[in-house]
Design an enzyme around this catalytic site. Structure first.
Site, mmCIF file in Angstrom:
data_model
loop_
_atom_site.group_PDB
_atom_site.id
_atom_site.type_symbol
_atom_site.label_atom_id
_atom_site.label_comp_id
_atom_site.label_asym_id
_atom_site.label_seq_id
_atom_site.Cartn_x
_atom_site.Cartn_y
_atom_site.Cartn_z
ATOM 1 N N GLU A 135 122.339 36.119 59.812
ATOM 2 C CA GLU A 135 121.714 36.669 61.114
ATOM 3 C C GLU A 135 120.610 36.857 61.712
ATOM 4 O O GLU A 135 120.200 36.804 63.127
ATOM 5 C CB GLU A 135 122.684 37.851 61.484
ATOM 6 C CG GLU A 135 123.397 38.269 62.681
ATOM 7 C CD GLU A 135 121.986 39.196 63.769
ATOM 8 O OE1 GLU A 135 121.927 38.713 64.748
ATOM 9 O OE2 GLU A 135 120.919 40.103 62.876
ATOM 10 N N ASP A 148 122.480 40.240 56.052
ATOM 11 C CA ASP A 148 120.660 40.096 55.641
ATOM 12 C C ASP A 148 119.962 41.958 56.338
ATOM 13 O O ASP A 148 121.144 41.952 57.681
ATOM 14 C CB ASP A 148 120.649 39.031 55.925
ATOM 15 C CG ASP A 148 121.172 38.606 57.388
ATOM 16 O OD1 ASP A 148 121.704 38.839 57.428
ATOM 17 O OD2 ASP A 148 119.662 38.140 57.760
HETATM 18 ZN ZN LIG Z 1 121.841 42.407 63.316
#
Ligand SMILES: [Zn+2]
Length: 404
Positions: free
Chosen positions: A151, A86
């Site tokens: 994340e 992501d």
């Molecule tokens: Zn990162």
């Protein structure tokens, strides 16, 4: 450029065209990018493990996590390279010189959203794995990659889920290439604990000409914030020279607006602290001190004061400089880059901390100019090529007699 490096560069460009903005930040999520990665890995003859985590609030309602590994001599142990799929959104388009989702090569840099964070490392670890596969060399232990979701927001649908599901073992070696330095010398082995606290003081709102009739929450709040500032910065003074900023920090930061006019005594006061605490301290002790101080203030002023944790992420124990993952990574960096690595700690947090909290030694490393989330984010092609070599060399430099 050699053929393999060119192939990794071409692949990198294709991947960057597929948006994977975190859905909690208004994006489409990792779905399409994961599908592309999965297809590529399968075409390359890797067997792919896919862990879909249910997330009803995201397009497609699942968040994908992908893994592939090569088997080594010791099949009970894994070396993992962990990167995330992501990205954050592009931010203000006006600040970009090029289209953030149409990667552009200029002056040896690939410019695109997610190129440095975390695309470069994802591609480097994948192509390191493919190189090892092609070489057919015996590996001391399994070597694999994980490409995870979420994340940039919470890791709730990524690493935290994977850890919960027991997919990592205490004796695994973990490399998280999601922070680094421009020369690629800094191996991060420690992070500070993070505490964001919110303190709300309730007094009694009255006309400012008659303050004794009420209780000025703003005054109590200011005094409390100053007392906490003195208390925490005075008490938690230990230094750790692993960190460039070698002390714990306790900073009063956000302040919520109170009354809209000058002639009213505020009945409500809200302030926040950002605390970054060295791993040798327990966050619980800090919280305990804060609560105690709050009780004292309640008694002294008759205000009701509440404490909330906006964020609490304790630091895992620092990874030893002598741990196998730190030693091997150091060895690979010296051999490939001809530079002497150094061990460091950082005040931010990566998913490396989540592994350390589980007792898994983890090294955080990559070669980057450190421009994540910025407009015109880029990755240097030389760094992509160099880090691929370092990742591929790492398991090959293991000494078979070396035990953890
Ligand atoms: Zn990162």
């Amino acid at each position: 450029m050699d053929r393999d490096s060119q192939a990794s560069l071409d692949f990198f460009m294709k991947m960057l065209r597929i948006r994977a903005v975190n859905p909690r930040m208004g994006g489409e999520g990792e779905g399409e990018r994961a599908q592309f990665l999965e297809g590529f890995m399968k075409d390359e003859g890797l067997s792919v493990t896919r862990v879909d985590v249910k997330d009803d609030e995201s397009p497609g309602a699942v968040r994908p996590n992908l893994s592939a590994k090569l088997e080594g001599k010791n099949r009970a142990r894994n070396l993992w390279f962990i990167s995330h799929m992501d990205t954050v959104p592009e931010g203000s388009r006006d600040l970009w010189d090029t289209d953030p989702f149409e990667p552009t090569v200029r002056d040896g840099k690939i410019i695109a959203r997610g190129s440095e964070d975390n695309g470069q490392s994802l591609v480097a670890s994948l192509f390191a794995l493919l190189t090892l596969k092609k070489l057919e060399v015996p590996l001391p232990f399994n070597v694999g990659v994980w490409f995870v979701a979420d994340e940039e927001f919470s890791s709730n649908y990524g690493i935290k889920q994977l850890l919960k599901r027991g997919l990592f073992k205490k004796n695994d070696l973990v490399v998280v290439p999601d922070a680094g330095s421009p020369k690629g010398t800094d191996i991060e082995i420690a992070e500070k604990g993070l505490l964001w606290m919110k303190v709300t003081t309730k007094g009694k709102q009255v006309h400012a000409s008659l303050p004794k009739k009420g209780l000025n929450a703003h005054r109590v709040g200011m005094r409390l914030a100053l007392d906490l500032d003195t208390l925490l910065n005075g008490k938690y003074r230990r230094r750790n020279k692993l960190f460039d900023y070698p002390v714990s920090t306790f900073e009063p930061t956000k302040k919520e607006a109170n009354v809209g006019n000058v002639n009213t005594v505020p009945g409500l006061d809200v302030f926040y602290f950002d605390c970054r605490v060295l791993p040798e301290y327990r966050l619980d002790d800090v919280v305990h001190d804060v609560r105690l101080k709050i009780r004292q203030f309640e008694k002294r002023y008759g205000a009701s004061i509440s404490y909330e944790e906006v964020e609490l992420e304790p630091a895992g124990p620092a990874t030893s400089q002598k741990s196998e993952v730190a030693v091997l990574l150091g060895r690979a960096i010296s051999r490939i880059s001809n530079r002497r690595p150094r061990f460091v700690g950082i005040g931010g947090q990566t998913v490396g901390n989540l592994f350390r909290r589980e007792g898994i030694p983890t090294a955080v490393w990559s070669t980057i100019d450190d421009v994540p989330h910025e407009p015109n984010e880029y990755s240097r092609i030389t760094n992509l090529v160099n880090d691929t070599k370092v990742f591929a060399a790492l398991p090959l430099l293991a000494n078979p007699s070396m035990k953890r």
